[in-house]
Design a protein around this motif. Structure first.
Motif, PDB file in Angstrom:
ATOM      1  N   THR A  56       0.615  -1.024  -0.483  1.00  0.00           N
ATOM      2  CA  THR A  56      -0.083  -0.109   0.411  1.00  0.00           C
ATOM      3  C   THR A  56       1.091   0.714   0.071  1.00  0.00           C
ATOM      4  OG1 THR A  56      -0.140  -0.441   2.488  1.00  0.00           O
ATOM      5  CG2 THR A  56      -1.826  -1.062   1.053  1.00  0.00           C
ATOM      6  N   GLU A  57       0.370   2.223   0.115  1.00  0.00           N
ATOM      7  CA  GLU A  57       1.070   3.835  -0.146  1.00  0.00           C
ATOM      8  C   GLU A  57       1.967   3.871   1.095  1.00  0.00           C
ATOM      9  OE1 GLU A  57       0.015   5.458  -4.493  1.00  0.00           O
ATOM     10  OE2 GLU A  57      -1.652   6.139  -2.515  1.00  0.00           O
ATOM     11  N   ASN A  58       1.161   3.686   1.747  1.00  0.00           N
ATOM     12  CA  ASN A  58       1.200   4.337   3.258  1.00  0.00           C
ATOM     13  C   ASN A  58       2.159   3.045   3.791  1.00  0.00           C
ATOM     14  OD1 ASN A  58      -0.043   1.801   4.201  1.00  0.00           O
ATOM     15  ND2 ASN A  58      -1.621   3.313   5.394  1.00  0.00           N
ATOM     16  N   ARG A  59       2.668   1.503   2.370  1.00  0.00           N
ATOM     17  CA  ARG A  59       4.071   0.979   3.265  1.00  0.00           C
ATOM     18  C   ARG A  59       3.340  -0.050   4.130  1.00  0.00           C
ATOM     19  NH1 ARG A  59       8.919   0.798   0.864  1.00  0.00           N
ATOM     20  NH2 ARG A  59       9.551   0.251   2.783  1.00  0.00           N
ATOM     21  N   LYS A  60       2.633  -0.435   4.527  1.00  0.00           N
ATOM     22  CA  LYS A  60       1.543  -1.027   5.344  1.00  0.00           C
ATOM     23  C   LYS A  60       1.197  -2.644   5.288  1.00  0.00           C
ATOM     24  CE  LYS A  60       0.749   2.861   8.971  1.00  0.00           C
ATOM     25  NZ  LYS A  60      -0.869   3.230   9.854  1.00  0.00           N
ATOM     26  N   ILE A  61       0.771  -2.290   4.285  1.00  0.00           N
ATOM     27  CA  ILE A  61      -0.071  -3.526   3.969  1.00  0.00           C
ATOM     28  C   ILE A  61       0.675  -4.049   2.755  1.00  0.00           C
ATOM     29  CG2 ILE A  61      -2.128  -5.185   3.541  1.00  0.00           C
ATOM     30  CD1 ILE A  61      -1.879  -3.884   6.462  1.00  0.00           C
ATOM     31  N   THR A  62       1.036  -5.787   2.348  1.00  0.00           N
ATOM     32  CA  THR A  62       1.425  -6.634   1.470  1.00  0.00           C
ATOM     33  C   THR A  62       0.804  -6.916   0.355  1.00  0.00           C
ATOM     34  OG1 THR A  62       3.462  -6.186   2.279  1.00  0.00           O
ATOM     35  CG2 THR A  62       3.587  -7.613  -0.186  1.00  0.00           C
ATOM     36  N   LEU A  63       0.354  -7.106  -0.550  1.00  0.00           N
ATOM     37  CA  LEU A  63      -0.867  -7.977  -1.227  1.00  0.00           C
ATOM     38  C   LEU A  63       0.251  -8.822  -2.367  1.00  0.00           C
ATOM     39  CD1 LEU A  63      -3.665  -8.614  -1.892  1.00  0.00           C
ATOM     40  CD2 LEU A  63      -3.398  -7.190  -3.406  1.00  0.00           C
ATOM     41  N   LEU A  64       0.074 -10.000  -1.931  1.00  0.00           N
ATOM     42  CA  LEU A  64       1.057 -10.861  -2.711  1.00  0.00           C
ATOM     43  C   LEU A  64       0.399 -11.976  -3.109  1.00  0.00           C
ATOM     44  CD1 LEU A  64       1.495 -13.827  -1.529  1.00  0.00           C
ATOM     45  CD2 LEU A  64       2.326 -12.073   0.223  1.00  0.00           C
ATOM     46  N   LEU A  65       1.248 -12.327  -4.335  1.00  0.00           N
ATOM     47  CA  LEU A  65      -0.011 -13.017  -5.478  1.00  0.00           C
ATOM     48  C   LEU A  65       1.765 -14.727  -5.288  1.00  0.00           C
ATOM     49  CD1 LEU A  65      -1.740 -14.699  -7.352  1.00  0.00           C
ATOM     50  CD2 LEU A  65      -0.194 -12.607  -9.545  1.00  0.00           C
ATOM     51  N   THR A  66       1.300 -15.913  -5.200  1.00  0.00           N
ATOM     52  CA  THR A  66       2.008 -17.070  -5.471  1.00  0.00           C
ATOM     53  C   THR A  66       1.605 -17.397  -6.544  1.00  0.00           C
ATOM     54  OG1 THR A  66       1.253 -18.627  -3.596  1.00  0.00           O
ATOM     55  CG2 THR A  66       2.145 -17.136  -2.771  1.00  0.00           C
ATOM     56  N   ASP A  67       1.667 -19.041  -6.995  1.00  0.00           N
ATOM     57  CA  ASP A  67       1.551 -19.650  -8.044  1.00  0.00           C
ATOM     58  C   ASP A  67       0.072 -20.548  -7.138  1.00  0.00           C
ATOM     59  OD1 ASP A  67       3.866 -20.122  -9.178  1.00  0.00           O
ATOM     60  OD2 ASP A  67       4.925 -20.968  -8.117  1.00  0.00           O
ATOM     61  N   ARG A  68      -0.328 -20.377  -6.006  1.00  0.00           N
ATOM     62  CA  ARG A  68      -1.429 -20.817  -5.655  1.00  0.00           C
ATOM     63  C   ARG A  68      -2.259 -20.092  -5.047  1.00  0.00           C
ATOM     64  NH1 ARG A  68      -2.425 -22.095  -0.833  1.00  0.00           N
ATOM     65  NH2 ARG A  68      -0.603 -22.365   0.982  1.00  0.00           N
ATOM     66  N   VAL A  69      -2.335 -18.933  -4.236  1.00  0.00           N
ATOM     67  CA  VAL A  69      -2.754 -18.403  -3.578  1.00  0.00           C
ATOM     68  C   VAL A  69      -2.481 -16.272  -3.590  1.00  0.00           C
ATOM     69  CG1 VAL A  69      -3.215 -19.516  -1.730  1.00  0.00           C
ATOM     70  CG2 VAL A  69      -1.135 -18.058  -1.802  1.00  0.00           C
ATOM     71  N   VAL A  70      -4.176 -15.475  -3.465  1.00  0.00           N
ATOM     72  CA  VAL A  70      -3.425 -13.901  -2.884  1.00  0.00           C
ATOM     73  C   VAL A  70      -3.355 -14.149  -1.686  1.00  0.00           C
ATOM     74  CG1 VAL A  70      -4.547 -11.886  -3.724  1.00  0.00           C
ATOM     75  CG2 VAL A  70      -4.584 -13.974  -5.168  1.00  0.00           C
ATOM     76  N   ALA A  71      -2.868 -12.943  -1.594  1.00  0.00           N
ATOM     77  CA  ALA A  71      -2.622 -13.467   0.003  1.00  0.00           C
ATOM     78  C   ALA A  71      -2.504 -11.005   0.272  1.00  0.00           C
ATOM     79  CB  ALA A  71      -1.807 -14.179   0.758  1.00  0.00           C
ATOM     80  N   LEU A  72      -3.323 -10.801   1.695  1.00  0.00           N
ATOM     81  CA  LEU A  72      -2.713  -9.695   2.457  1.00  0.00           C
ATOM     82  C   LEU A  72      -2.557  -9.968   3.808  1.00  0.00           C
ATOM     83  CD1 LEU A  72      -3.816  -7.247   1.987  1.00  0.00           C
ATOM     84  CD2 LEU A  72      -5.627  -7.453   2.970  1.00  0.00           C
ATOM     85  N   GLN A  73      -1.376  -8.978   3.899  1.00  0.00           N
ATOM     86  CA  GLN A  73      -0.268  -9.735   5.095  1.00  0.00           C
ATOM     87  C   GLN A  73       0.181  -7.981   5.469  1.00  0.00           C
ATOM     88  OE1 GLN A  73       1.942 -12.653   4.324  1.00  0.00           O
ATOM     89  NE2 GLN A  73       3.997 -11.663   3.727  1.00  0.00           N
ATOM     90  N   LEU A  74       0.581  -8.339   7.046  1.00  0.00           N
ATOM     91  CA  LEU A  74       1.272  -6.367   7.250  1.00  0.00           C
ATOM     92  C   LEU A  74       2.287  -7.092   6.657  1.00  0.00           C
ATOM     93  CD1 LEU A  74       0.778  -6.712  11.248  1.00  0.00           C
ATOM     94  CD2 LEU A  74      -0.408  -5.609   9.576  1.00  0.00           C
ATOM     95  N   SER A  75       3.350  -5.804   6.404  1.00  0.00           N
ATOM     96  CA  SER A  75       4.445  -5.302   5.281  1.00  0.00           C
ATOM     97  C   SER A  75       5.581  -5.522   5.979  1.00  0.00           C
ATOM     98  CB  SER A  75       4.670  -4.329   4.842  1.00  0.00           C
ATOM     99  OG  SER A  75       4.801  -2.940   6.138  1.00  0.00           O
ATOM    100  N   ASP A  76       7.250  -6.446   5.514  1.00  0.00           N
ATOM    101  CA  ASP A  76       8.020  -6.172   6.360  1.00  0.00           C
ATOM    102  C   ASP A  76       7.704  -5.090   7.480  1.00  0.00           C
ATOM    103  OD1 ASP A  76       8.187  -9.398   5.421  1.00  0.00           O
ATOM    104  OD2 ASP A  76      10.043  -8.992   3.969  1.00  0.00           O
ATOM    105  N   ARG A  77       7.636  -4.041   6.632  1.00  0.00           N
ATOM    106  CA  ARG A  77       8.116  -2.568   6.731  1.00  0.00           C
ATOM    107  C   ARG A  77       7.582  -2.786   8.327  1.00  0.00           C
ATOM    108  NH1 ARG A  77       5.762   2.761   5.946  1.00  0.00           N
ATOM    109  NH2 ARG A  77       6.881   4.510   7.465  1.00  0.00           N
TER     110      ARG A  77
END
Length: 180
Positions: A56-77
């Motif tokens: 996200t632009e505020n760098r708090k959340i990551t949306l990711l795509l793997t070979d099998r899922v779409v996932a939403l999680q807290l960012s590494d930061r």
């Protein structure tokens, strides 16, 4: 409705902070996301294993795509900040043995709870689009993924840059088409 509510607890809100919380004021970050079927709570994903990950632009959340899922999680930061605050809280002196045991248990529980993602299998996704500033991912049952997810009262799916969101849609559509 099952609901996933994650409370990110910064240093001043940790139980271990005690008196310093009063000195520095309170700061919490809230992530709220629905985890209704076909969504589920899962272990946090390693970004190195993702096909694509956007923040996200505020760098708090990551949306990711793997070979099998779409996932939403807290960012590494955000997770690094939590780790640092947790270490600082754990290193504070002044607790008796029982107090230290309780503090360690609370800090471990908080860290473990935050080390998850909300995810959906690709075969449950019907479409992906970017319209009017919003990343829209629709399930086969017609539900919008992460449509009720917000971070600090800002909608997550409208908090991605247009370029990143369009790139995510393009890659997700490729994955959906391959699965059909």
């Amino acid at each position: 409705m099952k609901s996933l509510s994650i409370l990110l607890v910064a240093a001043t809100c940790l139980v271990a902070q005690g008196a310093s919380a009063h000195e520095h004021g309170s700061h919490s970050t809230f992530l709220n996301a629905s985890c209704d079927d076909p969504m589920r709570l899962a272990r946090r994903h390693d970004l190195d294993e993702a096909r694509l990950a956007i923040n996200t632009e505020n760098r708090k959340i990551t949306l990711l795509l793997t070979d099998r899922v779409v996932a939403l999680q807290l960012s590494d930061r955000v997770m690094a900040k939590i780790d640092r605050k947790t270490r600082e809280a754990g290193d504070e002196d002044g607790d008796n043995m029982l107090g230290q045991i309780i503090k360690d248990a609370v800090l471990t529980t908080v860290r473990t709870a935050l080390n998850h993602s909300a995810e959906c299998d690709l075969h449950d996704i019907e479409s992906a689009d970017y319209r009017d500033g919003e990343l829209i991912i629709t399930t086969r049952s017609g539900e919008r993924l992460f449509s009720h997810a917000d971070i600090d009262h800002e909608e997550v799916m409208t908090n991605f840059s247009e370029r990143d969101a369009r790139e995510f849609v393009k890659e997700l559509r490729k994955r959906i088409d391959r699965g059909r």
